[in-house]
Design a protein around this motif. Sequence first.
Motif, short mmCIF file in Angstrom:
data_model
loop_
_atom_site.label_atom_id
_atom_site.label_comp_id
_atom_site.label_asym_id
_atom_site.label_seq_id
_atom_site.Cartn_x
_atom_site.Cartn_y
_atom_site.Cartn_z
N GLU A 28 9.66 -2.28 70.22
CA GLU A 28 9.24 -1.71 71.50
C GLU A 28 7.73 -1.47 71.50
O GLU A 28 7.04 -1.80 72.46
N ILE A 31 5.79 -4.69 71.87
CA ILE A 31 5.76 -5.16 73.26
C ILE A 31 4.77 -4.34 74.09
O ILE A 31 4.01 -4.90 74.89
N ILE A 32 4.75 -3.03 73.90
CA ILE A 32 3.81 -2.18 74.63
C ILE A 32 2.37 -2.58 74.31
O ILE A 32 1.54 -2.72 75.22
N SER A 35 1.60 -5.97 75.91
CA SER A 35 1.40 -5.81 77.36
C SER A 35 0.01 -5.26 77.66
O SER A 35 -0.69 -5.76 78.57
N THR A 92 8.22 1.86 79.99
CA THR A 92 9.51 1.87 79.31
C THR A 92 9.81 0.45 78.84
O THR A 92 9.40 -0.52 79.47
N VAL A 93 10.50 0.36 77.71
CA VAL A 93 10.88 -0.93 77.16
C VAL A 93 12.35 -0.89 76.78
O VAL A 93 12.81 0.07 76.15
N ASN A 94 13.08 -1.93 77.19
CA ASN A 94 14.46 -2.12 76.76
C ASN A 94 14.55 -3.47 76.09
O ASN A 94 14.09 -4.47 76.65
N ILE A 95 15.13 -3.48 74.89
CA ILE A 95 15.28 -4.74 74.16
C ILE A 95 16.76 -5.09 74.12
O ILE A 95 17.60 -4.27 73.74
N ALA A 100 12.88 -8.69 75.72
CA ALA A 100 12.34 -7.35 75.96
C ALA A 100 11.98 -7.25 77.43
O ALA A 100 11.32 -8.14 77.98
N LEU A 102 9.98 -4.84 79.92
CA LEU A 102 9.03 -3.74 79.99
C LEU A 102 8.78 -3.41 81.46
O LEU A 102 8.56 -4.31 82.28
N ASN A 104 6.20 -1.17 83.74
CA ASN A 104 4.94 -0.43 83.80
C ASN A 104 4.81 0.15 85.19
O ASN A 104 4.93 -0.58 86.18
#
Length: 147
Positions: A28, A31-32, A35, A92-95, A100, A102, A104
């Motif tokens: 997570e 990925i953040i 991004s 928020t991130v969901n995998i 993934a 995300l 924003n």
Amino acid sequence: MMKKTIFGLLMFMLFASNSYAQNASGAEQEIITLSKQKWQWMADKNVDKLEPLFDDKSVFVHMGGSWGKTQEINVIKSGGIHYKKADILEVTVNIIGNTAILLNKITLLAVVGGNEVTNPFIVTEVYVKENTTWKLGSLSFTKLLGP
């Protein structure tokens, strides 16, 4: 003696669950970070960094239309849309497996058609992991109507 054993067991469980949470959030956080880098590369019009990030089949959904990777790269390169600054308010991130998602919540300062505009958006970014590399598969802007 019993209190020490229970205390030791509780501490073990706390550390074990904490280390599991750190491992689970590693992807997570990756990925953040990716991004945030993407927003900076878009602001800098750095298509050399964006080109390999965007999957060849990626899609981009804007207020004025949708298109694929080639057109998005051309829009960024030409300044058709200049993503000057994305103020990220929430993430928020969901995998799910190798995907993934995300979300924003941002305030975007951009230049569109020669006019500087600021808009609040929820931006959905979908990344797919291929081998060890995350690729952007979709970037979609949804304008927020209120604060």
